[in-house]
Design an enzyme around this catalytic site. Structure first.
Site, PDB file in Angstrom:
ATOM      1  N   HIS A  77     -13.411  41.261 -18.496  1.00 31.44           N
ATOM      2  CA  HIS A  77     -12.222  40.490 -18.165  1.00 31.44           C
ATOM      3  C   HIS A  77     -11.331  40.352 -19.403  1.00 31.44           C
ATOM      4  CE1 HIS A  77     -14.156  38.454 -14.379  1.00 31.44           C
ATOM      5  NE2 HIS A  77     -14.130  39.769 -14.324  1.00 31.44           N
ATOM      6  N   GLU A 120     -10.220  37.809 -21.071  1.00 31.10           N
ATOM      7  CA  GLU A 120     -10.657  36.882 -22.114  1.00 31.10           C
ATOM      8  C   GLU A 120     -11.692  37.540 -23.028  1.00 31.10           C
ATOM      9  OE1 GLU A 120     -10.504  36.497 -18.876  1.00 31.10           O
ATOM     10  OE2 GLU A 120     -10.384  34.403 -18.237  1.00 31.10           O
ATOM     11  N   CYS A 131     -12.884  32.628 -15.328  1.00 27.43           N
ATOM     12  CA  CYS A 131     -13.856  32.567 -14.231  1.00 27.43           C
ATOM     13  C   CYS A 131     -15.085  31.777 -14.655  1.00 27.43           C
ATOM     14  CB  CYS A 131     -14.224  33.964 -13.754  1.00 27.43           C
ATOM     15  SG  CYS A 131     -15.028  34.985 -15.003  1.00 27.43           S
ATOM     16  N   CYS A 145     -16.330  34.089 -18.036  1.00 26.31           N
ATOM     17  CA  CYS A 145     -15.427  34.017 -19.187  1.00 26.31           C
ATOM     18  C   CYS A 145     -15.441  32.648 -19.844  1.00 26.31           C
ATOM     19  CB  CYS A 145     -14.015  34.371 -18.755  1.00 26.31           C
ATOM     20  SG  CYS A 145     -13.841  36.120 -18.423  1.00 26.31           S
TER      21      CYS A 145
END
Ligand code: ZN
Length: 295
Positions: free
Chosen positions: A54, A56, A79, A88
């Site tokens: 992701h 991040e 998330c 994350c």
């Protein structure tokens, strides 16, 4: 309150999130910027496709130790679930991030997502930072999630008298921002072949059955993982979608250099229910954008 440099960072995160357009679905296109304690940008990341890191995590990897005590600026709520990648919000905690700025909440988290967990862990969390600007990129994904059908772009050429197929150059340009292209006859193709990775989209090999109700076609595309679709179809099909209020953005490429080329008073430029929002020139064309009148 976000500081001016933090707002700059959010706009950078929004801009880089667009690198995921046309490849992240069914996941959202998200961007993240990490600011060090000193305020400088030390990490930038975006989500590329399902199953990969992701935004991040990529930004934190980029930042390394410089993330400690810093600020994460992210376009969508981090998330809170372990899926194909770790959550994350945990990666942000592990990296020692002290402050998190979020543009838009993830509607699937229902208030119990990453933002709530980060806040409970003592992180300084601010929501709603440039939310409207983040919607420029995330809007179609959010709209798809809310409606259960992909966000649609209908695009066609027009010679002043009648619709024309798009030329190859225009079609190539439009491909990059969408998941799939729907042609007349129900033929569906991934807009950029392979962009979503293997086995992410479950597109039918055979044409989708021709339905009187175009929403059935769109529901099938949503179930296949698509969140944005380019309608590259004939005028009567565009009219059917327009009548069902299923066109989210219309793009018309109007040809004709001389006024008399555009003199057919019966020519319908955009279907009923749409209104013009922007017009500019594109090579020898006039590029016209329209959106639903009541939205
Ligand atoms: Zn995540």
């Amino acid at each position: 309150m976000a500081t001016p440099p933090e707002l700059d960072a959010m706009r950078l995160a929004i801009a880089v999130s667009a690198r995921g357009l046309g490849s992240t679905s069914p996941n959202p296109p998200v961007g993240c910027v990490i600011l060090a304690l000193t305020g400088e940008v030390v990490g930038i990341g975006h989500h590329e496709r399902k199953g990969e890191s992701h935004a991040e995590v990529r930004a934190l990897q980029h930042a390394g130790d410089r993330a400690r005590g810093g600020t994460a600026v992210v376009t969508l709520e981090p998330c809170n679930h372990f899926g194909r990648t770790p959550a994350c919000r945990q990666a942000l905690l592990d990296a020692g991030i002290a402050r998190v700025l979020i543009a838009l909440l993830d509607p699937t988290s229902r208030g119990a997502g990453g933002a709530a967990v980060l806040h409970a862990a003592g992180i300084d969390v601010e929501l709603d930072i440039l939310a409207d600007e983040a919607r420029v990129v995330l809007g179609p994904w959010l709209h798809a999630l809310a409606t259960g059908r992909p966000w649609t772009i209908a695009a066609w050429g027009h010679d002043g008298h009648r619709h024309q197929p798009l030329n190859d150059t225009t079609l190539t340009q439009l491909r990059t921002d969408v998941d799939v292209i729907l042609q007349d006859g129900g033929q569906v193709e991934e807009a950029i072949p392979g962009a979503h990775g293997h086995h992410t989209l479950h597109l039918p090999n055979d044409p989708l059955p021709d339905s009187d109700d175009p929403s059935e076609t769109l529901t099938a595309l949503y179930a296949a993982g698509a969140r944005t679709v380019l309608l590259h179809v004939a005028p009567d099909t565009i009219d059917r979608y327009a009548k069902a209020n299923l066109i989210d953005r219309g793009l018309v490429y109007l040809a004709g250099q001389e006024p008399e080329d555009l003199a057919d008073p019966a020519a319908v430029l955009i279907p009923p229910g749409l209104r013009l929002t922007s017009i500019g020139r594109a090579d020898n064309w006039i590029r016209i954008e329209a959106i639903p009148r009541f939205r």
